[in-house]
Structure formats: C-alpha cells, structure tokens
Motif scaffolding. Structure first.
Motif, PDB file in Angstrom:
ATOM      1  N   ALA A  22       0.847  -1.189   0.000  1.00  0.00           N
ATOM      2  CA  ALA A  22       0.000   0.000   0.000  1.00  0.00           C
ATOM      3  C   ALA A  22       0.889   1.247   0.000  1.00  0.00           C
ATOM      4  N   GLN A  23       1.123   1.752  -1.194  1.00  0.00           N
ATOM      5  CA  GLN A  23       2.015   2.907  -1.308  1.00  0.00           C
ATOM      6  C   GLN A  23       1.295   4.180  -0.930  1.00  0.00           C
ATOM      7  N   VAL A  44      12.382  12.449  -9.414  1.00  0.00           N
ATOM      8  CA  VAL A  44      11.224  11.753  -8.857  1.00  0.00           C
ATOM      9  C   VAL A  44      11.319  10.249  -9.139  1.00  0.00           C
ATOM     10  N   ASP A  45      11.678   9.910 -10.360  1.00  0.00           N
ATOM     11  CA  ASP A  45      11.788   8.491 -10.725  1.00  0.00           C
ATOM     12  C   ASP A  45      12.856   7.792  -9.889  1.00  0.00           C
ATOM     13  N   SER A  50      13.911   3.963  -5.590  1.00  0.00           N
ATOM     14  CA  SER A  50      14.813   3.652  -4.484  1.00  0.00           C
ATOM     15  C   SER A  50      14.099   3.028  -3.292  1.00  0.00           C
ATOM     16  N   GLN A  51      12.775   3.118  -3.242  1.00  0.00           N
ATOM     17  CA  GLN A  51      12.022   2.557  -2.121  1.00  0.00           C
ATOM     18  C   GLN A  51      10.616   2.240  -2.601  1.00  0.00           C
ATOM     19  N   SER A  52       9.847   1.495  -1.805  1.00  0.00           N
ATOM     20  CA  SER A  52       8.528   1.094  -2.287  1.00  0.00           C
ATOM     21  C   SER A  52       7.388   1.582  -1.403  1.00  0.00           C
ATOM     22  N   GLU A  53       7.726   2.285  -0.333  1.00  0.00           N
ATOM     23  CA  GLU A  53       6.666   2.722   0.580  1.00  0.00           C
ATOM     24  C   GLU A  53       5.895   3.928   0.054  1.00  0.00           C
ATOM     25  N   TYR A 320       3.435  12.741   5.661  1.00  0.00           N
ATOM     26  CA  TYR A 320       4.522  13.631   6.085  1.00  0.00           C
ATOM     27  C   TYR A 320       5.838  12.871   6.225  1.00  0.00           C
ATOM     28  N   LYS A 321       5.715  11.603   6.627  1.00  0.00           N
ATOM     29  CA  LYS A 321       6.931  10.786   6.715  1.00  0.00           C
ATOM     30  C   LYS A 321       7.559  10.652   5.343  1.00  0.00           C
ATOM     31  N   GLY A 322       6.707  10.377   4.367  1.00  0.00           N
ATOM     32  CA  GLY A 322       7.190  10.243   2.995  1.00  0.00           C
ATOM     33  C   GLY A 322       7.787  11.549   2.487  1.00  0.00           C
ATOM     34  N   VAL A 323       7.095  12.660   2.811  1.00  0.00           N
ATOM     35  CA  VAL A 323       7.588  13.973   2.388  1.00  0.00           C
ATOM     36  C   VAL A 323       8.974  14.206   2.974  1.00  0.00           C
ATOM     37  N   ALA A 324       9.125  13.890   4.263  1.00  0.00           N
ATOM     38  CA  ALA A 324      10.413  14.105   4.928  1.00  0.00           C
ATOM     39  C   ALA A 324      11.508  13.297   4.247  1.00  0.00           C
TER      40      ALA A 324
END
Lengths: 436, 293
Positions: A22-23, A44-45, A50-53, A320-324
């Motif tokens: 669940a991204q 962005v790509d 680099s990660q899947s979250e 916000y975690k993803g943004v950080a």
C-alpha cells in the motif's frame, strides 16, 4: 476465453500486489517544463525506484505564479498537494499563511528524519529561514545574478577580453569603447529589478526594505530609493540614453540578443548558463556581478532567486513521513551536485559543492563556480539575507514600470525610485492588513 | 406596433421562464453576489481569515491614481479596438460583397484569423514586432523608425489594439457580409438607375439598412474589448510600459492573481460590472433609437 481468464487472474494478482505494498502517494506541484521538467522527473523516478513505501507524483501546474495560485485555490477547496513549489517572491505570502503550511523543520522533526539545517549554504537557507533560525521551506532551485561576457565582442572592439570588469567604474569605459566601435548592444540585462535593485542592494550592503528587508516584521517599508541605488539607476539611465545599455524586457528577453552575439555584456541569472553554453557561437565567460567600488562595504554577497518547496498542512502523518524522506533525498549530495552541474543552479548544500569540486567540474567548466563564490564569500548581513516582502510579485511589476520610465528618459532615477517606493508601500500595507 | 402575447394564468409563463432564470441565477446572480460580498472584506489568500472593511476596498481603489487612469486607458483601448475591427471588417465585407470570382476563397481566408486564440494571436504579433528580432520592427528600423513598444506607451497601445482587432475583424466580417447580402438587390439597383454612385448608395441605403447588424456588433465588440482581450495584453505587454496598457480587466487579474489581493480584485469586478451595465443601458437607450429594423 483463455485470454479473459488469464487476464482475470493477472488483474487479481495485480490487485493483491498493490494491496501488499500500500504505497502512500505524495503529490508535488511544480512549475517546470522543458529540460528542467525532465530533470525534475528524473529525480522523482530515482526516488520512487529507491524505495517502495512512497510514490511521489509530480504535476506541472503552469509557471511560478500559476503554480502558486493553483496551490492556493486547491487549499481553499481542501485539495492541496503535499508539496508545493513556490518562487522566492512568494515566500512572504507562504510564511504569513500559518495554518496552511507545515514548516519543513517541523515535518522533519515529526517524522524523526535526520535534519541538519547547517548542512545548507547559509546564503541559500537564509532566504527561507525565520529570524530565530527555523527553516520553513526546502530550497529547491536557487541562482544568483552574474555577468556574462562575450569575449569576441570585446576583442572586436579593440578591448582586451581579460580586462577587469569587477566594478561598474571599470565597466563604464568598456561600454564607451564598445559604443564607439559601433556595437548596437554594449550591455543588456535580464530581470532588471532582481539584478539591479534587489541584488544590487544586498551586494552593496544597503537595505532594500526596513525591518531587515522584511524578515523582522510585516510592518516593513521599502527603502531602495537610497543614494547607492539612485546613483546606479541614474548611471544605467544615462547608459540607456547613450545606447550603451539596451533594455529588452522585464524577463530574460535580453538573453536572445546575448546568445545571438549582438550584446557584449549581459547581467543574468547563473541558471542561464546552460542556455548560453548551448547556443553561443562565440567565446564567452562568466564573471562576478560588477559593484561600485565607491560604495563602502561592497561587494557584500548577492542573494538568490528561484524556488523552494513548501509542505502543505492537513495531510496524514504517513504522508509527512514520505515527504520528509523525499526532501532528505533531494538534499543528498549526489542529487544536488547533478542538479547544479546540469542546470547552473546553485547546489543547496556545502557537501554537494564539495562533491562537484572533487569531481573536477569547475576545472572543466570554468566560471561555473563564480556564482557560488560570489554568494558565499562573506557571511550575510541583515541587508543581504534575502527579501521577505508581501505582494512582492506585484511590487516587482511596479519597479519594472518605474525603471522603464527611467530607461525611456521620462523620469529621473530619484523620481522613479521614490515613486516605486511609495506605490510599493501601499501594497505592503494592504498585505499587512490582510495578514494581521 | 409591438405585438404582445398575453397569457391567461401565471403558471405557464413561469414554467417557460424557469430555465432562463435558473441559468441566470447560477451563472450570473450567484457569482455576482459573491463578488459584491467579497468586495467588503480583505481576506488573506488562503482564506484562513478575513476582515470586514465595508467600503474600504472601494475607497482604496478610487484613491489610487493608477486605477483612475486605467478607466481612461480602457476607454481609449475599447474605442480603438471597436473602431478598427468594425471599420476594417465593413470595408472588407463591402469588397467581398462586390466580388464575383473567387469570393469563396477570399472569404475563407478572411475568416481564418478568428480561429486563432487571443493569447496565440498576441504571441504572433509580439514576434513580428519584437524590438530586437521582430521582422516588422527590423523593416521599420531600415526606414529609420526605432520601434520600441517595450518602452513607448503609445506604440504598446497601438500593438495591443492591432493584435486584439485582428482576429475580431473576421468575426465582424462574417456578420457584415451576411448583413450586406440580406439587402435586397432591387433597392440598390433602383438607386443605381437613379444615378446614385457607390458612395451615395452606401451612405443613404446600405449603411442604414445595415444598422441592426452594426448595432449588434457594436455591443458585442465593446464587451469583447472590455473582457476578452486579456490574453493579448497578457502576452504582449503585461499591462506595461508604465501601465499604459493596463485595462480594467487586466488589473482585476493582476491584483487578484499576481498580488493575491482578493478584496481589491472583487471590488474591481463590482465596479466593472457597473461600468458595463451602464454602458449597455446607454447603448440600448440612445444608440438603438437610430437603428432601423
């Protein structure tokens, strides 16, 4: 029949697949097209791979003003993106919007991401940092004005192309010679207000506006009608009258004339480098922006233009975690060094600058470090940290109008700057009232 | 003279009127009401807070000399655009109307520019008149004329008027041509037999018979010049130099979307609403009297 079964199986497998990962989507609205847009998409790509979250989705929303307006309209409708690109003149608008934005330092702290504000170049960071040192938005693309020199044009006019152009006192006689030798465009400029007033003031360590150029409060008043600025604009006006300074337009219209070889000198953003390099069929060189040696304290440092990334309020902690994570990714040395070398924008961290140096980029591309040296050689003063003025996009429009009056010979430099200050102050008071 | 249809009850007319009323309410009364309401406040751009200032926004605007000057700019601009686009269109339509061979091609070519969006038209003209690399400005330079609409207000005004009128000529041309062709040949031939020359025929027969078309186009073109020329001005001059091409609607945009001053922008919309309202009343009250249907 077989195909439909197969595709059914495939579709359900896909559904399971996405459910397992669940991204969290992160929306980023930006203002870049063309080559800058491609480079941004590449970043962005790289991050998404680099990660899947998390999945960052970049959306182009028009030019800088249009992107800001799209963000504002979306916020009013409750559909704001996670990250909004805002140009530097929109900084005061965003800062005043408490409740609409989530400061970057807070995003980083809440997400538990490592964040060291001192890793960023002081002159870049300062623009987006509060007076008590809190970083509100992440600098993205930052540039500063420099002097582009057409060496062939100087030689053709019988001038030593290595002649000292570090001061306006030295530039004057060079313009005289160029004009006398028949040049139709000895000098032109892009972004006149940004180069010849905003950066000029910082570079000569004189205030552009009171209250530390607006950093210390909304009750700031414009002050760019001081003697140093008036002297410079008056001299430029004289050069315009004599056909030594050619005014081509408010944005970077003059660039076409320089790249085409018509103009000998050109004051423009360091980010214009890629375009000049691609198009110029003559020997060119980047020099530091000239200053008036007669002004005490000059040269101080120049300030930036460009944009920063603002995190919008009202999103989930997960987002916000993803943004950080994404903002930290953008700040890594590899990403920044590549961005700096590809575009001519400044690297935002000291580490990226060092990396570029180690890679030997400046040796291979002489002059590409002029901008960064010019910006970082001295610690910024309250006059050279940057500008934080409300309605500044419109105030720039007013400055443009008044400067045009000087170039056209309709007004004296003093009259024009006094008028720009009076008219701009009216807008500052409106802004203060709206954001009280 | 006028025919009036009288309904017996009030239900049927109400039903017949409902769609129009709904459309007007949704697309006109509601937004206009919003504009009037917003013009009484100074909000922050994000809509986080808002202060009631009564007529403060109007006071602020009318105290601004540049805003007052923008009325004059708008008047000059609208009159020029209307006169140029209608004058040229009428002239071309008169020529096309007399054409026997190849009139189809001629008409098609004349109608083409209408398909060009205003902003694109603006860019096209800007390219031709670019002060440094434009074709036209280069030829003007050869003739010894230093074209510089970037600094010269009158040249900037001239350029936006031409660029705004250009596409509009096609639209007006279509209506004028249709109008001309609706005039009975017999009337014109009778006048010709009586010895009336082209110009006399035009003045005494054609122009009066064309007046409904002309009046319609006058109203439509003024509205066009007021509101739809935004794209051209935005691409060519951005309202400059020194606000010499800042028409009222451009200032609504720049205050609202460049300055994010929504209070002032709303107040300007309200003022604009009144100006156009008054203008339309004037047109229908005074000019329409001279129209022969």
């Amino acid at each position: 029949m077989k195909i439909s079964i197969l595709s059914g199986v495939f579709a359900s497998a896909l559904a399971v697949g996405t459910a397992a990962h669940a991204q969290t989507e992160i929306q980023w609205w930006h203002a870049f097209t063309g080559r800058l847009g491609t480079l941004l998409a590449e970043q962005v790509d790289t991050f998404n791979a680099s990660q899947s979250e998390y999945k960052v989705v970049a959306n182009h929303k028009g030019n800088y003003s249009e992107t800001l307006n799209a963000g504002i309209a979306a916020f009013r409708a409750g559909e704001q993106p996670d990250i909004l690109m805002v140009f530097e003149v929109g900084t005061a608008t965003m800062m005043a919007a408490k409740g609409a934005v989530k400061p970057v330092y807070e995003v980083m702290a809440d997400a538990g991401e490592p964040f060291d504000p001192d890793a960023y170049l002081a002159a870049v960071k300062g623009y987006y940092t509060t007076t008590d040192g809190q970083m509100l938005s992440l600098p993205y693309n930052s540039s500063t004005p420099v002097l582009y020199v057409n060496r062939d044009a100087l030689s053709a006019a019988g001038i030593d192309p290595d002649t000292d152009l570090s001061t306006w006192e030295n530039v004057g006689p060079v313009l005289d010679k160029l004009k006398a030798s028949g040049s139709t465009c000895p000098m032109t400029t892009a972004w006149q207000s940004w180069v010849h007033l905003e950066n000029f003031s910082a570079y000569h360590n004189v205030p552009f506006a009171s209250k530390e150029n607006g950093f210390a409060g909304l009750d700031t008043q414009l002050e760019f009608n001081g003697p140093a600025q008036v002297k410079h604009i008056a001299q430029m006006g004289q050069w315009a009258k004599d056909g030594k300074f050619i005014y081509a337009g408010r944005r970077n219209e003059g660039g076409a004339n320089f790249r085409g070889g018509e103009c000998a000198l050109f004051t423009e953003s360091s980010a214009g480098y890629a375009g000049v390099k691609a198009e110029a069929k003559f020997a060119f060189e980047i020099r530091p922006l000239p200053y008036w040696a007669s002004v005490e304290g000059a040269p101080q440092n120049t300030i930036i233009g460009g944009s920063s990334l603002w995190v919008m309020a009202g999103k989930s902690d997960e987002a916000y975690k993803g943004v950080a994570k994404f903002l930290n990714f953008l700040s890594t040395s590899e990403i920044q060094a590549k961005w700096h070398q590809d575009t001519g924008y400044l690297p935002i961290t000291t580490a990226a600058y060092d990396l570029t140096k180690d890679q030997g980029f400046y040796k291979e591309n002489p002059g590409t470090d002029v901008a960064i040296i010019q910006m970082t050689s001295k610690a910024p003063t309250p006059n050279s940290k940057g500008l934080r003025l409300g309605s500044f996009d419109q105030i720039r429009g007013i400055i443009d109008e008044e400067l045009e009056a000087v170039w056209a010979g309709d007004k004296s430099a003093q009259e024009a700057l006094d008028s720009a200050v009076t008219r701009g102050n009216v807008l500052l008071r409106r802004f203060e009232q709206a954001n009280r | 003279m006028e025919k009036r249809v009288t309904f017996k009850g009030w239900l049927l007319p109400l039903i017949l009127l409902t769609p129009q009323i709904i459309v007007s309410a949704v697309f006109f009364f509601y937004p206009a009401g919003q504009a009037v309401w917003q013009s009484l406040f100074i909000p922050d751009p994000f809509g986080l807070r808002s202060q009631f200032v009564g007529l403060g926004n109007f006071e602020y605007l009318l105290g601004d000399p540049y805003y007052r000057a923008s009325f004059v700019t708008t008047a000059i601009f609208s009159i020029l655009v209307t006169v140029v686009s209608m004058g040229m269109a009428l002239w071309l339509a008169l020529l096309a109307d007399r054409l026997i061979k190849g009139s189809g091609v001629y008409r098609t070519l004349l109608i083409w520019p209408y398909a060009v969006a205003p902003a694109v038209a603006g860019v096209l003209w800007l390219f031709m008149f670019n002060t440094r690399v434009g074709v036209v400005s280069w030829y003007l330079g050869l003739l010894g004329y230093d074209w510089n609409h970037v600094l010269n207000g009158s040249e900037a005004m001239g350029l936006v008027v031409v660029a705004s009128s250009w596409g509009r000529i096609s639209y007006n041309f279509l209506f004028f041509l249709a109008g001309l062709q609706a005039i009975p040949r017999s009337v014109i031939e009778a006048a010709a037999i009586d010895g009336a020359h082209f110009w006399t025929r035009f003045r005494t027969i054609v122009f009066p018979l064309l007046s409904p078309t002309t009046f319609f186009l006058l109203v439509v073109n003024v509205v066009y010049a007021f509101f739809e020329t935004f794209g051209v001005i935005h691409t060519i001059t951005g309202g400059g130099p020194q606000q010499s091409t800042t028409i009222l609607v451009y200032k609504v945009f720049s205050d609202g979307f460049v300055g994010q001053d929504l209070g002032s922008s709303a107040a300007q919309s309200v003022i604009l609403l009144f100006v156009v309202g008054i203008l339309t009343v004037v047109q229908f009250k005074f000019i329409e009297r001279r129209v022969h249907y």
